[in-house]
Design a protein around this motif. Structure first.
Motif, mmCIF file in Angstrom:
data_model
loop_
_atom_site.group_PDB
_atom_site.id
_atom_site.type_symbol
_atom_site.label_atom_id
_atom_site.label_comp_id
_atom_site.label_asym_id
_atom_site.label_seq_id
_atom_site.Cartn_x
_atom_site.Cartn_y
_atom_site.Cartn_z
ATOM 1 N N UNK A 189 0.779 -1.159 0.169
ATOM 2 C CA UNK A 189 0.071 0.121 0.001
ATOM 3 C C UNK A 189 0.792 1.215 -0.080
ATOM 4 N N UNK A 190 1.642 1.458 -1.090
ATOM 5 C CA UNK A 190 2.461 2.668 -0.966
ATOM 6 C C UNK A 190 2.363 3.947 -0.956
ATOM 7 N N UNK A 191 2.963 4.677 -0.036
ATOM 8 C CA UNK A 191 3.016 5.991 0.083
ATOM 9 C C UNK A 191 2.733 6.839 -1.387
ATOM 10 N N UNK A 192 1.788 7.667 -1.176
ATOM 11 C CA UNK A 192 1.646 8.564 -2.512
ATOM 12 C C UNK A 192 2.513 9.362 -2.943
ATOM 13 N N UNK A 193 3.535 9.089 -3.388
ATOM 14 C CA UNK A 193 4.773 9.685 -3.925
ATOM 15 C C UNK A 193 5.159 9.062 -5.117
ATOM 16 N N UNK A 194 5.444 9.431 -6.080
ATOM 17 C CA UNK A 194 5.644 8.678 -7.215
ATOM 18 C C UNK A 194 7.060 8.083 -7.312
ATOM 19 N N UNK A 195 8.111 8.705 -6.418
ATOM 20 C CA UNK A 195 9.179 7.707 -6.221
ATOM 21 C C UNK A 195 9.107 6.586 -5.548
ATOM 22 N N UNK A 202 8.997 -0.444 4.675
ATOM 23 C CA UNK A 202 8.236 0.495 5.928
ATOM 24 C C UNK A 202 8.939 1.482 6.311
ATOM 25 N N UNK A 203 8.609 2.531 6.045
ATOM 26 C CA UNK A 203 9.327 3.935 6.496
ATOM 27 C C UNK A 203 9.084 4.341 7.853
ATOM 28 N N UNK A 204 10.196 4.705 8.657
ATOM 29 C CA UNK A 204 10.140 5.221 10.075
ATOM 30 C C UNK A 204 10.529 6.932 9.942
ATOM 31 N N UNK A 205 9.371 7.553 10.114
ATOM 32 C CA UNK A 205 9.612 8.999 10.243
ATOM 33 C C UNK A 205 10.063 9.423 11.671
ATOM 34 N N UNK A 253 1.160 4.721 13.755
ATOM 35 C CA UNK A 253 1.183 3.683 12.612
ATOM 36 C C UNK A 253 0.104 3.890 11.509
ATOM 37 N N UNK A 254 0.460 4.020 10.238
ATOM 38 C CA UNK A 254 -0.384 4.322 9.297
ATOM 39 C C UNK A 254 -0.378 3.604 7.914
ATOM 40 N N UNK A 255 -1.185 3.184 7.226
ATOM 41 C CA UNK A 255 -0.977 2.533 5.851
ATOM 42 C C UNK A 255 -0.288 3.733 5.068
ATOM 43 N N UNK A 256 0.520 3.077 4.254
ATOM 44 C CA UNK A 256 1.071 3.934 3.385
ATOM 45 C C UNK A 256 0.279 4.903 2.440
ATOM 46 N N UNK A 257 -0.849 4.425 2.170
ATOM 47 C CA UNK A 257 -2.031 5.155 1.111
ATOM 48 C C UNK A 257 -2.639 6.241 1.765
ATOM 49 N N UNK A 258 -2.484 6.278 3.235
ATOM 50 C CA UNK A 258 -3.288 7.276 3.854
ATOM 51 C C UNK A 258 -2.168 8.425 4.471
ATOM 52 N N UNK A 291 6.973 17.496 5.196
ATOM 53 C CA UNK A 291 7.046 16.199 5.664
ATOM 54 C C UNK A 291 7.745 16.156 6.850
ATOM 55 N N UNK A 292 7.997 17.210 7.619
ATOM 56 C CA UNK A 292 8.597 17.157 8.956
ATOM 57 C C UNK A 292 7.513 17.046 9.985
ATOM 58 N N UNK A 293 7.636 16.183 10.858
ATOM 59 C CA UNK A 293 6.421 16.061 11.756
ATOM 60 C C UNK A 293 7.154 15.919 13.084
ATOM 61 N N UNK A 294 6.117 16.542 14.266
ATOM 62 C CA UNK A 294 6.576 16.259 15.591
ATOM 63 C C UNK A 294 6.481 14.850 16.292
ATOM 64 N N UNK A 295 5.648 14.153 15.534
ATOM 65 C CA UNK A 295 5.422 12.692 16.191
ATOM 66 C C UNK A 295 5.756 11.633 15.246
ATOM 67 N N UNK A 296 6.593 10.818 15.814
ATOM 68 C CA UNK A 296 7.189 9.383 15.240
ATOM 69 C C UNK A 296 5.898 8.841 14.215
ATOM 70 N N UNK A 297 6.152 8.543 13.202
ATOM 71 C CA UNK A 297 5.267 7.823 12.221
ATOM 72 C C UNK A 297 5.971 6.509 11.702
ATOM 73 N N UNK A 298 5.235 5.596 11.734
ATOM 74 C CA UNK A 298 5.444 4.180 10.911
ATOM 75 C C UNK A 298 4.724 3.934 9.845
ATOM 76 N N UNK A 299 5.343 4.305 8.616
ATOM 77 C CA UNK A 299 4.484 4.134 7.329
ATOM 78 C C UNK A 299 4.662 2.707 6.767
ATOM 79 N N UNK A 300 3.356 2.006 6.826
ATOM 80 C CA UNK A 300 3.348 0.783 6.384
ATOM 81 C C UNK A 300 3.141 0.745 4.763
#
Length: 368
Positions: free
Chosen positions: A153-159, A252-255, A266-271, A289-298
């Motif tokens: 469920x990829x993050x909506x970014x073309x790369x 899976x990306x860890x922000x 924890x969030x689905x990549x598509x969301x 894309x800088x965020x105060x809260x750690x995010x695990x993108x699945x």
């Protein structure tokens, strides 16, 4: 009115050192060619129908590469095409709209998933879910669970999307599991750019034939008694192999987050894009894309990696799981993984967010 993709077709010829500009589903089409796909098929239906349209209109270029393209009469016949990857080292991709299309293809998918695949097999599904949907409100996730198929469920970014297509084939080959790449309506049509690679002519194709047919392998048949061994391999061999690949290649990306590091999401990549826009409303994220809260993108929602989940949850006051639709498959699996490791971090999800329906920015804001 019939739409022509003549201009878009020319972009498929781009090579290394050039930049692709366009929308998501066209980027996925380019990624298939960069992955050395041998055959492509599908049944037309929004929101991924023009993947097939572009391939058909680019037939002359596909012939140059040796890629077999076929517009199928239904989703079941499209899924049956992937049977070529059971015995042969062929990378194949098919596409249709889900969930009704996946219902039609379910028998063929079960018979594909049981023996497993030798070559990478990828199903690109348009996850037609939510407010703009034209079908029954169900999720593809259930099919990945029941048949042990990889679900990306990829993050909506073309790369990221292009990267996930290329990894999907390698992940499928490493684990012998068919892979599903789900694209939400917004993801299909998101626009952006990525750095191209050269297209790879398939190793086995209409121009590069194999020396002979595959040898008969009784173990590849999808009927008892060999299906009992298939089921054991799914859990003992294929899932561990998939999890190793996911970790080793950082799918899976860890922000990391900033000043609110004691909680997490924890969030689905598509969301991801919708979540970041919602966090902006509370000044917890910016437009870069800088965020105060750690995010695990699945970017891979099945299988989950137990060690990855344990590492993210340990030491936090609470974690929110943003999972669109019902049932809460991901939330339930995470809860089980944490319980087995006696990790007591409070987890929230459907208690803060709606139990069903599309997670728009407004809906996510309410939960946050």
């Amino acid at each position: 009115m019939e739409v022509s993709y003549g201009k878009e077709v020319q972009q498929l010829r781009q090579g290394a050192g050039t930049t692709f500009h366009g929308e998501g589903i066209l980027a996925v089409t380019k990624a298939l060619l960069q992955s050395g796909v041998s055959y492509v098929g599908g049944y037309q239906g929004a929101p991924v129908s023009h993947l097939v349209d572009v391939m058909v209109q680019a037939r002359s270029y596909m012939d140059e590469l040796g890629v077999h393209v076929q517009a199928c009469s239904n989703e079941a016949s499209a899924a049956a095409m992937l049977g070529a990857s059971i015995h042969y080292p062929l990378r194949g991709a098919v596409t249709w709209k889900s969930i009704v299309g996946t219902n039609v293809a379910s028998d063929a998918l079960s018979n594909l998933s049981s023996p497993g695949v030798l070559g990478g097999a990828l199903i690109v599904v348009g996850e037609d879910y939510g407010e703009g949907a034209s079908v029954i409100q169900e999720r593809t996730h259930a099919y990945a669970l029941k048949s042990s198929m990889l679900l990306l469920d990829p993050r909506p970014d073309l790369e990221v999307m292009v990267d996930m297509v290329e990894h999907a084939f390698r992940l499928s080959e490493a684990s012998n599991m068919p892979a599903i790449l789900e694209l939400r309506i917004r993801t299909c049509h998101v626009r952006g750019s990525f750095q191209c690679k050269d297209n790879l002519p398939p190793k086995v194709s209409t121009r590069q034939l194999m020396s002979g047919p595959a040898s008969f392998d009784y173990d590849k048949l999808a009927h008892p008694p060999v299906t009992f061994a298939h089921e054991k391999r799914k859990t003992d061999e294929r899932l561990p192999a998939a999890r190793r690949y996911i970790v080793e290649h950082g799918l899976n990306e860890l922000m990391p987050g900033g000043y609110c590091a004691d909680v997490g999401i924890v969030v689905q990549g598509g969301l991801y894009n919708s979540l970041m826009r919602a966090l902006q409303q509370f000044e917890l994220a910016d437009a870069f894309g800088e965020c105060a809260i750690p995010i695990l993108v699945l970017n891979v929602t099945y299988p989950l990696v137990p060690e990855q989940m344990a590492g993210f949850f340990t030491g936090k006051r609470a974690v929110l799981v943003v999972e669109e639709g019902q049932p809460e498959y991901i939330e339930q699996e995470i809860a089980m993984l944490l319980r087995r490791r006696d990790i007591q971090t409070p987890m929230h999800g459907k208690d803060m967010l709606p139990s069903a329906g599309e997670y728009s920015i407004e809906v996510i804001c309410t939960g946050l």
